[in-house]
Design an enzyme around this catalytic site. Structure first.
Site, PDB file in Angstrom:
ATOM      1  N   ASP A  67       0.807  -1.216   0.000  1.00  0.00           N
ATOM      2  CA  ASP A  67       0.000   0.000   0.000  1.00  0.00           C
ATOM      3  C   ASP A  67       0.848   1.277   0.000  1.00  0.00           C
ATOM      4  O   ASP A  67       2.075   1.227   0.182  1.00  0.00           O
ATOM      5  CB  ASP A  67      -0.960  -0.002   1.203  1.00  0.00           C
ATOM      6  N   ASN A 136      -7.452  -2.397  14.359  1.00  0.00           N
ATOM      7  CA  ASN A 136      -8.851  -2.683  13.995  1.00  0.00           C
ATOM      8  C   ASN A 136      -8.974  -3.911  13.086  1.00  0.00           C
ATOM      9  O   ASN A 136     -10.034  -4.171  12.545  1.00  0.00           O
ATOM     10  CB  ASN A 136      -9.484  -1.463  13.314  1.00  0.00           C
ATOM     11  N   HIS A 138      -7.255  -4.402  10.264  1.00  0.00           N
ATOM     12  CA  HIS A 138      -7.005  -4.213   8.833  1.00  0.00           C
ATOM     13  C   HIS A 138      -5.766  -4.985   8.379  1.00  0.00           C
ATOM     14  O   HIS A 138      -4.852  -5.221   9.171  1.00  0.00           O
ATOM     15  CB  HIS A 138      -6.942  -2.726   8.433  1.00  0.00           C
ATOM     16  N   GLU A 143      -9.764  -1.606   5.461  1.00  0.00           N
ATOM     17  CA  GLU A 143     -10.358  -1.297   6.752  1.00  0.00           C
ATOM     18  C   GLU A 143     -11.613  -2.148   6.979  1.00  0.00           C
ATOM     19  O   GLU A 143     -12.143  -2.751   6.031  1.00  0.00           O
ATOM     20  CB  GLU A 143     -10.709   0.201   6.791  1.00  0.00           C
TER      21      GLU A 143
HETATM   22  C1  F6R Z   1       1.521  -1.574   6.067  1.00  0.00           C
HETATM   23  C2  F6R Z   1       0.190  -2.137   6.188  1.00  0.00           C
HETATM   24  C3  F6R Z   1      -0.575  -2.118   7.463  1.00  0.00           C
HETATM   25  C4  F6R Z   1       0.276  -2.441   8.694  1.00  0.00           C
HETATM   26  C5  F6R Z   1      -0.557  -2.332   9.970  1.00  0.00           C
HETATM   27  C6  F6R Z   1       0.272  -2.564  11.210  1.00  0.00           C
HETATM   28  O1  F6R Z   1       2.014  -1.702   4.760  1.00  0.00           O
HETATM   29  O2  F6R Z   1      -0.304  -2.595   5.220  1.00  0.00           O
HETATM   30  O3  F6R Z   1      -1.646  -3.025   7.384  1.00  0.00           O
HETATM   31  O4  F6R Z   1       0.806  -3.732   8.559  1.00  0.00           O
HETATM   32  O5  F6R Z   1      -1.148  -1.075  10.039  1.00  0.00           O
HETATM   33  O6  F6R Z   1       1.202  -1.537  11.332  1.00  0.00           O
HETATM   34  P1  F6R Z   1       2.319  -1.562  12.464  1.00  0.00           P
HETATM   35  O7  F6R Z   1       3.245  -2.662  12.114  1.00  0.00           O
HETATM   36  O8  F6R Z   1       2.982  -0.209  12.370  1.00  0.00           O
HETATM   37  O9  F6R Z   1       1.610  -1.798  13.757  1.00  0.00           O
END
Ligand code: F6R
Length: 237
Positions: A67, A136, A138, A143
């Protein structure tokens, strides 16, 4: 779904890197799916160290990131492109033309999204996809409420995601409102998936995933429908 408990963050990172290294050794033209965020930083350190020690080469490998923020240029320090260069790509021998991060600052982002899935398909599909999980639930930036049937697309970030990511920005209001993300459908087409979960802030997400319930309200639950997912977790009970 295979669950592996790691004794520490370092062990989680090493176990995940071992899976990627084994994939690369088995097939040097492997196509990898990469994630950003705090969780995989140690994982990237492990890969860089192995490359520097001469154990592995990415010379023939290909990568696709999950992403990117909309409206943020690749050279901007808060972009996921910049993150990937800093943590991995600047330190290994992957060819620049084999590195793909969705583009968030083009006029036609919808086209960029469709083109991204086409590029993944043209590369033969993703062999091994790394994922983190949002508080959450995701995965990528899909989301809660995201359809499991949608490919790479443009999404609006929830307040909880913008809150979690504000640490990377000067001001909370600078956190973008939208992102381009591989869709759950794209993620599910990967042949193998490795999900990392680390730290107490992910306890609720971990519990919900572990419950086995499959619902679009909790995007990571789609992974229960995938035949080859390894979850490596630490710091949750
Ligand atoms: C990042 C992504 C997100 C993260 C998630 C956890 O490319 O796709 O889904 O993996 O937000 O982020 P952290 O590791 O910072 O807790």
């Amino acid at each position: 779904m295979k669950w592996i408990e790691a004794a520490s963050y370092e062990e989680m990172s090493k176990l995940a890197a071992d899976l990627f290294k084994a994939q690369l050794k088995e097939h040097k033209q492997s196509v990898f799916g990469m994630a950003t965020g705090g969780t995989p930083e140690g994982f990237y350190q492990e890969l860089v160290a192995s490359y520097q020690a001469g154990e592995i080469s990415f010379a023939e490998a290909i990568s696709f990131n999950l992403d990117e923020y909309i409206g943020v240029a690749p050279e901007n320090k808060v972009s996921y492109h910049y993150y990937m260069d800093a943590h991995l790509f600047n330190h290994i021998d992957m060819k620049r033309e084999n590195i793909h991060v969705p583009t968030g600052n083009v006029a036609d982002v919808e086209k960029a999204a469709t083109d991204y899935d086409a590029a993944i398909e043209a590369a033969g599909g993703i062999d091994m996809q790394l994922l983190g999980i949002g508080v959450n639930g995701h995965i990528g930036f899909n989301e809660p409420g995201s359809s499991f049937e949608v490919g790479t697309n443009i999404v609006e970030l929830t307040e909880s995601t913008r809150e979690a990511n504000k640490i990377y920005f000067d001001k909370p209001e600078d956190v973008p409102t939208h992102a381009i993300t591989m869709g759950i459908k794209t993620i599910m087409q990967s042949r193998k998936i490795v999900l990392l979960i680390s730290g107490a802030s992910k306890q609720e997400a971990y519990d919900r995933l572990r419950s086995g319930e499959v619902t679009e309200d909790f995007p990571a639950s789609a992974l229960h429908n995938h035949p080859n997912v390894t979850v490596i977790y630490t710091g949750v009970k």
